[in-house]
Design an enzyme around this catalytic site. Structure first.
Site, PDB file in Angstrom:
ATOM      1  N   HIS A  81       1.100  15.902 -26.357  1.00 36.78           N
ATOM      2  CA  HIS A  81       0.856  14.656 -25.912  1.00 36.78           C
ATOM      3  C   HIS A  81      -0.451  13.868 -26.623  1.00 36.78           C
ATOM      4  O   HIS A  81      -0.336  12.541 -26.829  1.00 36.78           O
ATOM      5  CB  HIS A  81       0.903  14.176 -24.482  1.00 36.78           C
ATOM      6  CG  HIS A  81       2.099  14.484 -23.832  1.00 36.78           C
ATOM      7  ND1 HIS A  81       2.722  15.893 -23.976  1.00 36.78           N
ATOM      8  CD2 HIS A  81       2.892  13.680 -23.265  1.00 36.78           C
ATOM      9  CE1 HIS A  81       3.925  15.898 -23.625  1.00 36.78           C
ATOM     10  NE2 HIS A  81       4.103  14.450 -22.977  1.00 36.78           N
ATOM     11  N   ASN A  91       0.057  18.275 -21.246  1.00 37.62           N
ATOM     12  CA  ASN A  91       0.036  17.290 -22.392  1.00 37.62           C
ATOM     13  C   ASN A  91      -0.194  17.880 -23.452  1.00 37.62           C
ATOM     14  O   ASN A  91      -0.364  17.287 -24.445  1.00 37.62           O
ATOM     15  CB  ASN A  91      -1.388  16.680 -21.914  1.00 37.62           C
ATOM     16  CG  ASN A  91      -1.429  15.810 -20.699  1.00 37.62           C
ATOM     17  OD1 ASN A  91      -0.368  15.011 -20.406  1.00 37.62           O
ATOM     18  ND2 ASN A  91      -2.569  15.881 -19.795  1.00 37.62           N
ATOM     19  N   ARG A  99       0.711  -1.258   0.128  1.00 37.89           N
ATOM     20  CA  ARG A  99      -0.024  -0.050  -0.191  1.00 37.89           C
ATOM     21  C   ARG A  99       0.896   1.324  -0.159  1.00 37.89           C
ATOM     22  O   ARG A  99       0.440   2.295   0.585  1.00 37.89           O
ATOM     23  CB  ARG A  99      -0.989   0.214   1.135  1.00 37.89           C
ATOM     24  CG  ARG A  99      -2.056  -1.104   1.195  1.00 37.89           C
ATOM     25  CD  ARG A  99      -3.370  -0.592   1.844  1.00 37.89           C
ATOM     26  NE  ARG A  99      -4.360  -1.734   1.989  1.00 37.89           N
ATOM     27  CZ  ARG A  99      -4.234  -2.870   2.983  1.00 37.89           C
ATOM     28  NH1 ARG A  99      -3.407  -2.665   4.024  1.00 37.89           N
ATOM     29  NH2 ARG A  99      -5.049  -3.768   3.063  1.00 37.89           N
ATOM     30  N   LYS A 133       3.598  11.291 -11.200  1.00 31.78           N
ATOM     31  CA  LYS A 133       2.628  10.599 -12.156  1.00 31.78           C
ATOM     32  C   LYS A 133       3.379   9.246 -12.267  1.00 31.78           C
ATOM     33  O   LYS A 133       4.646   9.299 -12.397  1.00 31.78           O
ATOM     34  CB  LYS A 133       2.388  11.308 -13.356  1.00 31.78           C
ATOM     35  CG  LYS A 133       1.294  12.233 -13.485  1.00 31.78           C
ATOM     36  CD  LYS A 133       0.976  12.316 -14.879  1.00 31.78           C
ATOM     37  CE  LYS A 133      -0.160  13.590 -15.168  1.00 31.78           C
ATOM     38  NZ  LYS A 133      -0.295  13.919 -16.593  1.00 31.78           N
ATOM     39  N   GLU A 142      10.655  18.318 -24.552  1.00 32.59           N
ATOM     40  CA  GLU A 142       9.694  18.592 -23.191  1.00 32.59           C
ATOM     41  C   GLU A 142      10.147  20.101 -22.858  1.00 32.59           C
ATOM     42  O   GLU A 142       9.346  20.535 -22.204  1.00 32.59           O
ATOM     43  CB  GLU A 142       9.747  17.328 -22.190  1.00 32.59           C
ATOM     44  CG  GLU A 142       9.669  15.995 -22.744  1.00 32.59           C
ATOM     45  CD  GLU A 142       7.951  15.771 -22.666  1.00 32.59           C
ATOM     46  OE1 GLU A 142       7.206  16.738 -22.263  1.00 32.59           O
ATOM     47  OE2 GLU A 142       7.348  14.738 -22.776  1.00 32.59           O
ATOM     48  N   LYS A 180       7.491  22.923 -13.885  1.00 30.83           N
ATOM     49  CA  LYS A 180       6.777  21.800 -13.545  1.00 30.83           C
ATOM     50  C   LYS A 180       6.327  21.643 -12.353  1.00 30.83           C
ATOM     51  O   LYS A 180       5.180  21.367 -11.955  1.00 30.83           O
ATOM     52  CB  LYS A 180       7.566  20.553 -13.838  1.00 30.83           C
ATOM     53  CG  LYS A 180       7.124  19.208 -13.651  1.00 30.83           C
ATOM     54  CD  LYS A 180       5.969  18.682 -14.625  1.00 30.83           C
ATOM     55  CE  LYS A 180       5.208  17.553 -14.480  1.00 30.83           C
ATOM     56  NZ  LYS A 180       6.012  16.571 -14.860  1.00 30.83           N
ATOM     57  N   HIS A 187       0.884  10.618 -28.253  1.00 30.07           N
ATOM     58  CA  HIS A 187       0.360   9.336 -27.969  1.00 30.07           C
ATOM     59  C   HIS A 187      -0.286   8.397 -29.157  1.00 30.07           C
ATOM     60  O   HIS A 187       0.017   6.964 -29.222  1.00 30.07           O
ATOM     61  CB  HIS A 187      -0.944   9.558 -26.589  1.00 30.07           C
ATOM     62  CG  HIS A 187      -0.184   9.872 -25.504  1.00 30.07           C
ATOM     63  ND1 HIS A 187      -0.842  10.055 -24.398  1.00 30.07           N
ATOM     64  CD2 HIS A 187       1.197   9.897 -25.087  1.00 30.07           C
ATOM     65  CE1 HIS A 187      -0.120  10.231 -23.201  1.00 30.07           C
ATOM     66  NE2 HIS A 187       1.196  10.073 -23.818  1.00 30.07           N
ATOM     67  N   ARG A 198      -2.803  21.387 -14.643  1.00 31.38           N
ATOM     68  CA  ARG A 198      -1.831  20.294 -15.214  1.00 31.38           C
ATOM     69  C   ARG A 198      -1.820  19.755 -16.502  1.00 31.38           C
ATOM     70  O   ARG A 198      -0.769  19.213 -17.009  1.00 31.38           O
ATOM     71  CB  ARG A 198      -1.593  19.203 -14.015  1.00 31.38           C
ATOM     72  CG  ARG A 198      -0.525  18.265 -14.166  1.00 31.38           C
ATOM     73  CD  ARG A 198      -0.056  17.414 -12.830  1.00 31.38           C
ATOM     74  NE  ARG A 198       1.058  16.460 -13.375  1.00 31.38           N
ATOM     75  CZ  ARG A 198       1.483  15.769 -12.502  1.00 31.38           C
ATOM     76  NH1 ARG A 198       1.178  15.786 -11.276  1.00 31.38           N
ATOM     77  NH2 ARG A 198       2.635  15.057 -12.839  1.00 31.38           N
ATOM     78  N   HIS A 257       9.428   8.754 -26.826  1.00 36.86           N
ATOM     79  CA  HIS A 257       8.369   9.509 -26.413  1.00 36.86           C
ATOM     80  C   HIS A 257       8.584  11.249 -26.729  1.00 36.86           C
ATOM     81  O   HIS A 257       7.608  11.433 -27.260  1.00 36.86           O
ATOM     82  CB  HIS A 257       8.028   9.339 -24.913  1.00 36.86           C
ATOM     83  CG  HIS A 257       7.106  10.262 -24.355  1.00 36.86           C
ATOM     84  ND1 HIS A 257       5.680  10.220 -24.380  1.00 36.86           N
ATOM     85  CD2 HIS A 257       7.161  11.070 -23.352  1.00 36.86           C
ATOM     86  CE1 HIS A 257       4.977  11.065 -23.851  1.00 36.86           C
ATOM     87  NE2 HIS A 257       6.022  11.677 -23.226  1.00 36.86           N
ATOM     88  N   GLU A 292      -4.423  16.873 -11.872  1.00 37.85           N
ATOM     89  CA  GLU A 292      -4.673  17.097 -13.252  1.00 37.85           C
ATOM     90  C   GLU A 292      -6.203  17.280 -13.269  1.00 37.85           C
ATOM     91  O   GLU A 292      -7.011  16.709 -14.226  1.00 37.85           O
ATOM     92  CB  GLU A 292      -4.148  16.038 -13.981  1.00 37.85           C
ATOM     93  CG  GLU A 292      -4.143  16.687 -15.387  1.00 37.85           C
ATOM     94  CD  GLU A 292      -3.352  15.804 -16.455  1.00 37.85           C
ATOM     95  OE1 GLU A 292      -2.115  15.364 -16.257  1.00 37.85           O
ATOM     96  OE2 GLU A 292      -3.889  15.363 -17.529  1.00 37.85           O
TER      97      GLU A 292
END
Lengths: 346, 346
Positions: free
Chosen positions: A233, A230, A110, A132, A174, A212, A237, A226, A250, A222
């Site tokens: 992205h 993206n 956990r 993330k 980025e 960031k 993606h 936030r 990426h 997000e």
């Protein structure tokens, strides 16, 4: 250089941009890495990090191994070494290693602590900060995961000395993202300075990490702001997915994705032709790909809906407003998007 | 009857102990359940819950299916139905369903909402409250999981009407746990009142949930106080593991575990013979098992170290101090523990 990040739930940690310091941990520590990073830098890291009990788990290198099977392999190592709730994982590698180590740490008993020691430019400027974590599956990228903040991020520019040129470019993409979406001055600075210079890249890393950290502090989960990170992205993606994650890095896919997003911004009047060209030129300065041939425009469009940013059949696009500002919107018509995509289909 | 729970990070939710009210959710909802609960009560639930889009995923019934494979099956359903970050899972079943639904919700797209609708007494009084989620693996129980709080817990005593007697007893065991560790008055009340009475069981549920909510509010992540709720579990988990999770219900194993913990408490002078007997009699009043034959005392002892509560070769025991108070300690000598275990080996 230290950047502090502080979240609404009182989580705080330091992002240190400097040569790694010697550290001793009075607990069990597992370093998670891949063969490439291990062969180049594991001795360097081991000289700096010591622990009550230290072991290393090496997982295959590459986005295609960012899946639940690899997570289970990391967890298996932790169980075999009887890690407890007080133990610590160290993510030693690029974004893939960071995302997976963080996710494994978030679900082992956990949740246990982890530290990011990012070795690629991309993970240093972006992925290692903000908590993330996750893995891909057949439906898309990062669709299984958790928000789990590291207890520290140690960015050592030393690792960049061995970074292949393409990976360096992927990181620059980025950095450009942070500048276009949030910081006009930084963008202008990037246009004027060469990031192949050691001092400049350290400045650029710090600037990106500051941006960031600020964004994540405002909106960890997000719910709004936030999502701006993206930028590039949503398109990127789909490109990665269409090319089975084995053609573009990426950051490279994000580079192409930003060019596509800018075309969309231009179409709805948010960016001038000149502004889209400035971004494109900056990317090309570091040999980041800016073109991609879409085979089937409708199919590309359908792919958007598997992205978790698409709420109920509405696709969320991040479109720059000039340079240094942006808008998150799900109000762009399919027609406009299709037309932009068609521009990439010949 | 509503109990409010409020955590240090400002998470708040209501635990409602009452007949389910009709609710409409303007989002995609997935009910996670098992064949047993589904055949008895799914129609009842569906009459109360409506949503923009509602689907049901049924997973096999039993602790032996509380594993990553089942989690993957739940996630697969969510992907097939294109759930997004705004979607909702409803855990409809006992503790196993609750733990797995919560875990699936915690890692689907880095975390979505879920609601607990517990149908067993055990999950109503304990497991559904507090955000512990997870699955078992070959190393032990709940070793993979997350802290992920539900947005609401709806406890409807209606479901108890079909609960088998053994499962009812397993729930009583957890009620007794709350009383022995934290509330002497409640224990005395339990000694005097019959929980087979409808009004009494509702009172007992509320009292247990209040206790649980208070403990979790103090210590969500189990850094200290919350560990007290593992009273009976350190022993119970080994019993479940030794019997392959197919002989005792969780609450039954906890019942036996409490009897063992009490013997340990007696050995170190924390409980009188009379007090251990009062707990035993209360358990026996509801036919909860209180004896277990340990085949191999050393092997039983070694099993403790796979429990995640065992930090670095020290086993954490929860020992009652009389009735209504307890201590969490890792200072009990192996000799004392072995002697207690030997008492269960003939």
């Amino acid at each position: 250089m230290i950047v502090n990040i502080s979240l609404p739930d009182n989580t705080k940690y330091d992002i240190t941009i400097d040569t790694l310091k010697k550290q001793y941990f009075d607990r069990k520590v597992v370093i998670v890495t891949n063969p490439t990073v291990s062969s180049l830098h594991l001795d360097y890291l081991k000289e700096k990090i010591s622990a009550k009990e230290l072991s290393v788990v090496t997982v295959p290198d590459g986005e295609q191994y960012k899946n639940m099977e690899t997570i289970e392999a990391i967890l298996e190592h932790c169980f075999e070494h009887k890690l407890n709730r007080n133990s610590l994982l160290i993510a030693f590698g690029g974004g893939v290693i960071g995302d997976m180590t963080g996710f494994a740490a978030s679900i082992y008993q956990r949740g246990i602590d982890f530290i990011q020691v990012p070795t690629t430019l991309l993970s240093q400027v972006d992925a290692s900060v903000g908590g993330k974590t996750g893995v891909n599956n057949k439906y898309g990228k990062n669709l299984i995961g958790a928000f789990h903040q590291p207890i520290a991020v140690n960015i050592d520019p030393h690792f960049l000395t061995t970074l292949p040129k393409r990976e360096f470019g992927a990181g620059i993409a980025e950095i450009v993202k942070m500048a276009v979406t949030f910081n006009k001055d930084f963008f202008q600075w990037l246009e004027k300075n060469n990031l192949n210079d050691e001092k400049n890249i350290k400045t650029a890393i710090a600037k990106s990490v500051e941006t960031k950290a600020w964004v994540v502090s405002q909106d960890e989960k997000e719910r709004g702001l936030r999502a701006a990170l993206n930028y590039g992205h949503t398109f990127g993606h789909v490109i990665e997915n269409e090319t089975n994650y084995n053609t573009y890095l990426h950051g490279e896919a994000v580079g192409i994705g930003m060019v596509m997003a800018n075309e969309l911004a231009k179409k709805i009047g948010y960016m001038s032709e000149g502004e889209t060209l400035r971004v494109k030129h900056l990317l090309e300065k570091y040999d980041i790909p800016t073109s991609y041939k879409i085979e089937d425009v409708e199919d590309f469009y359908e792919h958007f809906f598997l992205d978790k940013k698409s709420l109920d059949n509405r696709i969320k696009f991040i479109v720059p407003k000039g340079i240094g500002d942006c808008e998150i919107t799900d109000l762009i018509s399919k027609e406009n998007v299709i037309e932009v995509l068609k521009g990439f289909s010949n």
